[in-house]
Write a protein that holds these residues in place. Structure first.
Motif, PDB file in Angstrom:
ATOM      1  N   VAL B 150     124.318   2.968  -5.424  1.00  0.00           N
ATOM      2  CA  VAL B 150     124.993   4.066  -4.741  1.00  0.00           C
ATOM      3  C   VAL B 150     124.266   5.364  -5.084  1.00  0.00           C
ATOM      4  O   VAL B 150     123.433   5.381  -5.986  1.00  0.00           O
ATOM      5  N   PRO B 151     124.563   6.459  -4.365  1.00  0.00           N
ATOM      6  CA  PRO B 151     123.902   7.729  -4.671  1.00  0.00           C
ATOM      7  C   PRO B 151     124.166   8.172  -6.117  1.00  0.00           C
ATOM      8  O   PRO B 151     125.195   7.817  -6.704  1.00  0.00           O
ATOM      9  N   ALA B 152     123.247   8.953  -6.667  1.00  0.00           N
ATOM     10  CA  ALA B 152     123.335   9.376  -8.068  1.00  0.00           C
ATOM     11  C   ALA B 152     124.690  10.009  -8.395  1.00  0.00           C
ATOM     12  O   ALA B 152     125.274   9.747  -9.448  1.00  0.00           O
ATOM     13  N   GLU B 153     125.193  10.811  -7.466  1.00  0.00           N
ATOM     14  CA  GLU B 153     126.443  11.528  -7.759  1.00  0.00           C
ATOM     15  C   GLU B 153     127.657  10.597  -7.851  1.00  0.00           C
ATOM     16  O   GLU B 153     128.678  10.961  -8.415  1.00  0.00           O
ATOM     17  N   ALA B 154     127.538   9.393  -7.302  1.00  0.00           N
ATOM     18  CA  ALA B 154     128.656   8.436  -7.347  1.00  0.00           C
ATOM     19  C   ALA B 154     128.496   7.408  -8.460  1.00  0.00           C
ATOM     20  O   ALA B 154     129.429   6.661  -8.764  1.00  0.00           O
ATOM     21  N   ALA B 155     127.304   7.355  -9.080  1.00  0.00           N
ATOM     22  CA  ALA B 155     126.977   6.239  -9.973  1.00  0.00           C
ATOM     23  C   ALA B 155     127.851   6.171 -11.233  1.00  0.00           C
ATOM     24  O   ALA B 155     128.246   5.080 -11.651  1.00  0.00           O
ATOM     25  N   GLN B 156     128.137   7.314 -11.849  1.00  0.00           N
ATOM     26  CA  GLN B 156     128.917   7.266 -13.094  1.00  0.00           C
ATOM     27  C   GLN B 156     130.317   6.715 -12.838  1.00  0.00           C
ATOM     28  O   GLN B 156     130.817   5.880 -13.590  1.00  0.00           O
ATOM     29  N   LYS B 157     130.944   7.180 -11.759  1.00  0.00           N
ATOM     30  CA  LYS B 157     132.296   6.709 -11.446  1.00  0.00           C
ATOM     31  C   LYS B 157     132.279   5.203 -11.153  1.00  0.00           C
ATOM     32  O   LYS B 157     133.184   4.470 -11.544  1.00  0.00           O
ATOM     33  N   VAL B 158     131.259   4.755 -10.455  1.00  0.00           N
ATOM     34  CA  VAL B 158     131.131   3.325 -10.178  1.00  0.00           C
ATOM     35  C   VAL B 158     130.952   2.544 -11.482  1.00  0.00           C
ATOM     36  O   VAL B 158     131.566   1.487 -11.674  1.00  0.00           O
ATOM     37  N   ALA B 159     130.149   3.074 -12.386  1.00  0.00           N
ATOM     38  CA  ALA B 159     129.965   2.417 -13.683  1.00  0.00           C
ATOM     39  C   ALA B 159     131.296   2.325 -14.422  1.00  0.00           C
ATOM     40  O   ALA B 159     131.636   1.293 -15.009  1.00  0.00           O
ATOM     41  N   ASP B 160     132.077   3.418 -14.392  1.00  0.00           N
ATOM     42  CA  ASP B 160     133.384   3.420 -15.056  1.00  0.00           C
ATOM     43  C   ASP B 160     134.271   2.305 -14.494  1.00  0.00           C
ATOM     44  O   ASP B 160     134.941   1.588 -15.237  1.00  0.00           O
ATOM     45  N   THR B 161     134.251   2.177 -13.172  1.00  0.00           N
ATOM     46  CA  THR B 161     135.068   1.141 -12.509  1.00  0.00           C
ATOM     47  C   THR B 161     134.631  -0.256 -12.952  1.00  0.00           C
ATOM     48  O   THR B 161     135.466  -1.117 -13.258  1.00  0.00           O
ATOM     49  N   LEU B 162     133.325  -0.479 -12.989  1.00  0.00           N
ATOM     50  CA  LEU B 162     132.807  -1.789 -13.389  1.00  0.00           C
ATOM     51  C   LEU B 162     133.161  -2.086 -14.847  1.00  0.00           C
ATOM     52  O   LEU B 162     133.595  -3.195 -15.183  1.00  0.00           O
ATOM     53  N   VAL B 163     132.990  -1.094 -15.706  1.00  0.00           N
ATOM     54  CA  VAL B 163     133.262  -1.299 -17.133  1.00  0.00           C
ATOM     55  C   VAL B 163     134.740  -1.600 -17.352  1.00  0.00           C
ATOM     56  O   VAL B 163     135.101  -2.512 -18.091  1.00  0.00           O
ATOM     57  N   GLU B 164     135.581  -0.834 -16.663  1.00  0.00           N
ATOM     58  CA  GLU B 164     137.030  -1.024 -16.784  1.00  0.00           C
ATOM     59  C   GLU B 164     137.434  -2.428 -16.324  1.00  0.00           C
ATOM     60  O   GLU B 164     138.402  -3.013 -16.837  1.00  0.00           O
ATOM     61  N   ALA B 165     136.686  -2.958 -15.355  1.00  0.00           N
ATOM     62  CA  ALA B 165     137.001  -4.286 -14.818  1.00  0.00           C
ATOM     63  C   ALA B 165     136.365  -5.396 -15.646  1.00  0.00           C
ATOM     64  O   ALA B 165     136.526  -6.578 -15.320  1.00  0.00           O
ATOM     65  N   GLY B 166     135.632  -5.049 -16.704  1.00  0.00           N
ATOM     66  CA  GLY B 166     135.137  -6.065 -17.629  1.00  0.00           C
ATOM     67  C   GLY B 166     133.644  -6.347 -17.604  1.00  0.00           C
ATOM     68  O   GLY B 166     133.169  -7.259 -18.273  1.00  0.00           O
ATOM     69  N   ILE B 167     132.869  -5.560 -16.860  1.00  0.00           N
ATOM     70  CA  ILE B 167     131.425  -5.821 -16.819  1.00  0.00           C
ATOM     71  C   ILE B 167     130.786  -5.579 -18.181  1.00  0.00           C
ATOM     72  O   ILE B 167     131.235  -4.719 -18.946  1.00  0.00           O
ATOM     73  N   ARG B 168     129.746  -6.369 -18.522  1.00  0.00           N
ATOM     74  CA  ARG B 168     129.066  -6.205 -19.813  1.00  0.00           C
ATOM     75  C   ARG B 168     127.644  -5.664 -19.679  1.00  0.00           C
ATOM     76  O   ARG B 168     127.061  -5.198 -20.666  1.00  0.00           O
ATOM     77  N   SER B 169     127.087  -5.812 -18.474  1.00  0.00           N
ATOM     78  CA  SER B 169     125.692  -5.404 -18.258  1.00  0.00           C
ATOM     79  C   SER B 169     125.578  -4.759 -16.896  1.00  0.00           C
ATOM     80  O   SER B 169     126.142  -5.257 -15.920  1.00  0.00           O
ATOM     81  N   ILE B 170     124.838  -3.663 -16.846  1.00  0.00           N
ATOM     82  CA  ILE B 170     124.642  -2.953 -15.581  1.00  0.00           C
ATOM     83  C   ILE B 170     123.164  -2.723 -15.340  1.00  0.00           C
ATOM     84  O   ILE B 170     122.444  -2.243 -16.227  1.00  0.00           O
ATOM     85  N   LEU B 171     122.710  -3.058 -14.127  1.00  0.00           N
ATOM     86  CA  LEU B 171     121.359  -2.702 -13.699  1.00  0.00           C
ATOM     87  C   LEU B 171     121.512  -1.563 -12.698  1.00  0.00           C
ATOM     88  O   LEU B 171     122.101  -1.750 -11.632  1.00  0.00           O
ATOM     89  N   CYS B 172     121.033  -0.394 -13.065  1.00  0.00           N
ATOM     90  CA  CYS B 172     121.268   0.815 -12.270  1.00  0.00           C
ATOM     91  C   CYS B 172     119.999   1.245 -11.537  1.00  0.00           C
ATOM     92  O   CYS B 172     118.977   1.535 -12.175  1.00  0.00           O
ATOM     93  N   TYR B 173     120.080   1.306 -10.205  1.00  0.00           N
ATOM     94  CA  TYR B 173     118.947   1.785  -9.403  1.00  0.00           C
ATOM     95  C   TYR B 173     119.034   3.290  -9.157  1.00  0.00           C
ATOM     96  O   TYR B 173     118.055   3.899  -8.732  1.00  0.00           O
ATOM     97  N   ALA B 174     120.201   3.892  -9.378  1.00  0.00           N
ATOM     98  CA  ALA B 174     120.357   5.319  -9.099  1.00  0.00           C
ATOM     99  C   ALA B 174     119.619   6.143 -10.146  1.00  0.00           C
ATOM    100  O   ALA B 174     119.615   5.786 -11.332  1.00  0.00           O
ATOM    101  N   PRO B 175     119.018   7.267  -9.732  1.00  0.00           N
ATOM    102  CA  PRO B 175     118.234   8.097 -10.661  1.00  0.00           C
ATOM    103  C   PRO B 175     119.109   8.995 -11.519  1.00  0.00           C
ATOM    104  O   PRO B 175     119.063  10.218 -11.403  1.00  0.00           O
ATOM    105  N   ILE B 176     119.904   8.374 -12.392  1.00  0.00           N
ATOM    106  CA  ILE B 176     120.802   9.124 -13.259  1.00  0.00           C
ATOM    107  C   ILE B 176     121.050   8.284 -14.503  1.00  0.00           C
ATOM    108  O   ILE B 176     120.967   7.063 -14.440  1.00  0.00           O
TER     109      ILE B 176
END
Ligand SMILES: NC(=O)c1ccc[n+]([C@@H]2O[C@H](COP(=O)([O-])OP(=O)(O)OC[C@H]3O[C@@H](n4cnc5c(N)ncnc54)[C@H](O)[C@@H]3O)[C@@H](O)[C@H]2O)c1
Ligand SMILES: NC(=O)c1ccc[n+]([C@@H]2O[C@H](COP(=O)([O-])OP(=O)(O)OC[C@H]3O[C@@H](n4cnc5c(N)ncnc54)[C@H](O)[C@@H]3O)[C@@H](O)[C@H]2O)c1
Lengths: 208, 208
Positions: B150-176
């Protein structure tokens, strides 16, 4: 003569310094850099010592100074023109990727072989050109760097075209290994390398 | 306790062994592996010695055997389910990327916040779901790995959602750079790191 494995870490140090500068940090110890990167402070000091004595014992590194040094070493205190071959989904994403400009790179042309895509605008400044225009474009922009975002089965031929037209460096997103002459460097964007790095640490298994 | 910098090299060794197996090679010396990778043979032997005595002095490594060992170490002798957030240009490219499956990963769900994209088919097996479905999907597929496109400005919120839902690993393509809890690993796909690695070797300059 700097080992390539050291060269490969310098952009990562630079990115960390950019981040710290953005946080308003003026000084960074090798311990802190190491902690941020999961690299030992000894490794960082050893890597940087190839290029000069940049830090003060007991004080650390001046963030702005070290950043400028690395920009000079990596030759990114300027803007390199880059061409992109492939205007599909990935090519579109790359053409509008705004992570390039302030770090030394700008896509100046995009090429595709599909007549339905040639002439399409993929960013405010770029319209897709035919592959036949690669040679003259590389000449005109003195471009040494190309990115490949075409299907795997087309990637080698595209690489051949770029090399023949004078490219010196290729960043390949296609999941295939390219054959190029010794004077041409190729790097790959391979998400699986990162995913496998992460699964090493995961406890719970996965399906057979 | 294996240094993370060593872990990061193992997938690269594995990829090289896959390539060599594809070439019909049965034995590989650390010298040859080193030459293919631009890493010293000593470094390779040292890295692998953390995990066992895999090679024969004077003979080298059995390609198929070492490959299986690395697949076990990296836990990719199976298929990990992966979720993807972002069904734009990059998300489309990732959903149809065929470099994942035979190397241990499969995208099982794609999420987006744009109503115009929800319900769209992005691959033969995947239809875009709303972000609100992330929690239940992660539960159902026991998924520990997420990718962010997702765009850089949305990436942190998306990460928060994933972490809250139990994700353990994230591969981030956004430049942030993402902020996550200590138990979550993040890796970045950053083309500029590779481009800067290549400009180190280029002679001719670029524009200011
Ligand atoms: N490394 C990564 O992170 C990553 C992620 C996603 C996709 N990919 C890879 O990127 C590539 C492109 O993916 P996509 O989803 O954009 O595919 P796509 O089919 O949407 O786009 C490919 C484009 O390449 C063009 N093309 C094909 N042959 C060509 C040639 N000989 N010369 C010039 N142009 C040519 C096509 O016309 C098309 O526009 C694929 O190889 C894919 O596997 C890599
Ligand atoms: N690292 C790389 O190699 C690379 C290359 C190209 C693009 N990118 C990055 O990838 C990202 C996506 O690029 P793109 O060209 O596909 O952009 P895009 O605008 O085409 O797609 C972004 C998608 O994200 C969705 N989205 C936005 N906010 C969301 C949210 N909060 N939750 C869920 N979905 C949301 C949008 O609806 C859209 O479908 C950008 O950050 C871009 O900078 C990285």
């Amino acid at each position: 003569n700097i080992p390539d494995i050291v060269v490969g870490r310098l952009p990562v140090y630079l990115r960390t310094l950019e981040l710290m500068a953005g946080e308003g940090r003026e000084v960074a110890s090798s311990q802190e850099l190491g902690a941020r990167l999961g690299i030992s402070s000894a490794q960082i000091r050893k890597d940087l010592s190839h290029f000069g004595e940049f830090g003060k014992q007991g004080t650390g590194y001046n963030v702005a100074f070290l950043r400028r040094q690395l920009e000079q070493i990596l030759k990114v205190n300027c803007v390199w023109p880059v061409v992109l071959v492939g205007a599909g989904y990935l090519g579109h994403a790359l053409a509008s990727y705004n992570g390039f400009e302030h770090r030394g790179f700008r896509i100046v042309a995009v090429f595709d072989s599909d007549p339905a895509k040639i002439g399409n605008r993929v960013s405010p400044s770029i319209v897709v050109e035919p592959v036949s225009a690669i040679g003259e474009t590389l000449q005109r922009c003195q471009c040494q760097i190309g990115m490949i975002a075409v299907p795997a089965e087309a990637a080698q031929k595209v690489a051949d075209t770029l090399v023949e037209a004078g490219i010196r460096s290729i960043l390949c997103y296609a999941p295939i290994t390219l054959n190029v002459p010794a004077h041409v460097r190729v790097e790959y964007i391979d998400p699986v390398i990162h995913l496998q790095h992460m699964t090493f640490y995961l406890r719970q298994g996965c399906d057979e």
